[in-house]
Write a protein that holds these residues in place. Structure first.
Motif, short mmCIF file in Angstrom:
data_model
loop_
_atom_site.label_atom_id
_atom_site.label_comp_id
_atom_site.label_asym_id
_atom_site.label_seq_id
_atom_site.Cartn_x
_atom_site.Cartn_y
_atom_site.Cartn_z
N GLU A 170 2.19 1.70 -3.51
CA GLU A 170 1.23 2.42 -4.39
C GLU A 170 0.59 3.80 -3.93
OE1 GLU A 170 -2.07 -0.19 -3.67
OE2 GLU A 170 -1.30 -1.79 -4.70
N SER A 171 1.05 4.02 -2.41
CA SER A 171 0.58 5.54 -2.34
C SER A 171 1.82 6.36 -3.09
CB SER A 171 0.48 5.74 -0.87
OG SER A 171 -0.47 4.86 -0.23
N ASN A 172 3.13 5.94 -2.68
CA ASN A 172 4.16 6.44 -3.20
C ASN A 172 4.08 6.68 -4.75
OD1 ASN A 172 5.36 6.80 -0.82
ND2 ASN A 172 6.66 5.10 -0.98
N GLN A 173 3.42 5.68 -5.49
CA GLN A 173 3.39 5.95 -6.95
C GLN A 173 2.32 6.78 -7.40
OE1 GLN A 173 2.79 2.06 -8.45
NE2 GLN A 173 4.80 1.33 -8.10
N LYS A 174 1.10 6.75 -6.37
CA LYS A 174 0.22 7.80 -6.59
C LYS A 174 0.56 9.40 -6.42
CE LYS A 174 -3.71 5.01 -5.84
NZ LYS A 174 -4.91 4.51 -4.84
N TYR A 175 1.64 9.61 -5.49
CA TYR A 175 2.00 10.76 -5.13
C TYR A 175 2.85 11.14 -6.29
CZ TYR A 175 5.17 14.25 -3.01
OH TYR A 175 5.61 15.35 -2.66
N GLU A 176 3.79 10.36 -6.87
CA GLU A 176 4.51 10.86 -7.85
C GLU A 176 3.76 11.17 -9.20
OE1 GLU A 176 7.90 11.28 -7.63
OE2 GLU A 176 8.25 10.63 -5.86
N THR A 177 2.95 10.40 -9.22
CA THR A 177 1.94 10.71 -10.58
C THR A 177 1.33 12.01 -10.51
OG1 THR A 177 1.68 8.34 -10.97
CG2 THR A 177 0.13 9.90 -11.96
N LEU A 178 0.67 12.42 -9.02
CA LEU A 178 0.12 13.60 -8.82
C LEU A 178 0.89 14.68 -8.91
CD1 LEU A 178 -2.53 12.49 -6.31
CD2 LEU A 178 -3.13 13.11 -8.51
N ASN A 179 2.14 14.50 -8.34
CA ASN A 179 3.22 15.48 -8.15
C ASN A 179 3.84 15.78 -9.42
OD1 ASN A 179 4.98 17.27 -6.65
ND2 ASN A 179 6.64 15.93 -7.21
N ASN A 226 2.10 15.45 -12.36
CA ASN A 226 0.78 16.10 -13.02
C ASN A 226 0.94 17.68 -12.59
OD1 ASN A 226 0.30 14.02 -14.58
ND2 ASN A 226 -1.12 13.27 -12.97
N LYS A 273 0.76 -1.04 0.07
CA LYS A 273 -0.02 0.15 -0.02
C LYS A 273 0.95 0.99 -0.12
CE LYS A 273 -4.00 -1.98 2.30
NZ LYS A 273 -4.91 -1.87 3.46
#
Length: 244
Positions: A78-87, A89, A75
């Motif tokens: 996954e959270s780090n990946q989501k953060y990287e993606t959002l960051n 963007n 988890k």
């Protein structure tokens, strides 16, 4: 004799009773010892069973904890990946917005300069007429002098207004011809100036900052040769034909 026999019997019975009593006491003591040992063994066995139970529970708990840790790590990834993606963007959108803002400001400035240049360019012919009038008119009396002074005051006001807007005249005499700022109208074959030197400004040019409002029309020095006169005559003829 009878008394002695009775005594012996009594002693014998007493000994037997004592022996029975001692046996009973010993048996009771043995029983108590056995009971005590049994209770202790029971407590020890219970403690051992409790320890074994706890050890078994802990043994079963380790896989559960390991699984939970693995799930939490998954988890977290996954959270780090989501953060990287959002960051990423967010950074991309900020960069695009910044570029859009800069582009909008640049387009606005360019448009303002174009409008200003167009408006000022239309006024340059008025400035030219004032300058021609100043150079060609010689007042003959006080009345003409007053009129001349009056419209020259208007001319000065117009020139000062253009200066405040950032408009400046070119002063090309003595400079090397540059097609970005100058337009060659005449050639003069001479040895007095280096080739390409501007000898005279025929019509004044103006600039607004780095923007050319009107090219300066100039006479340019050319090297003197044997065919200079013919070339000069041809240039004059071509200019005359173009004017017609």
């Amino acid at each position: 004799m009878a008394n002695e026999e009775q005594k012996m019997e009594i002693n014998t019975e007493t000994s037997e009773l004592k022996s029975v009593y001692d046996s009973s006491v010993k048996a009771e003591e043995d029983k108590e010892v056995k009971t005590s040992n049994s209770d202790e063994n029971l407590v020890v066995n219970q403690d051992i069973e409790s320890v074994e139970s706890e050890a078994e529970a802990e043994k079963n708990l380790i896989p559960d904890l390991t699984e939970k840790i693995n799930n939490l790590e998954t988890k977290l990834q996954e959270s780090n990946q989501k953060y990287e993606t959002l960051n990423n963007n967010h950074l991309r959108l900020n960069a695009e917005f910044d570029n859009y803002r800069k582009r909008s400001v640049k387009e606005k400035e360019d448009l303002e300069i174009k409008v200003k240049c167009k408006t000022i360019s239309d006024l340059l012919s008025v400035v030219d007429n004032f300058e021609r009038a100043r150079n060609s008119i010689s007042p003959a009396n006080d009345g003409e002098a007053a009129i001349h002074k009056s419209y020259q005051g208007v001319y000065k006001t117009l020139v000062d207004s253009l200066k405040r807007l950032g408009v400046g005249p070119m002063r090309p005499e003595g400079e090397i011809f540059n097609p970005l700022y100058h337009e060659a109208m005449l050639r003069e074959y001479t040895d007095e100036y280096p080739e390409g030197t501007i000898i005279e400004e025929l019509m004044r040019g103006y600039i607004l900052g780095e923007q050319v409002l009107r090219h300066s029309m100039v006479k340019v020095a050319a090297p003197k040769t044997s065919n200079s006169s013919d070339s000069e005559n041809n240039l004059g003829r071509e200019e005359k034909e173009s004017e017609e």
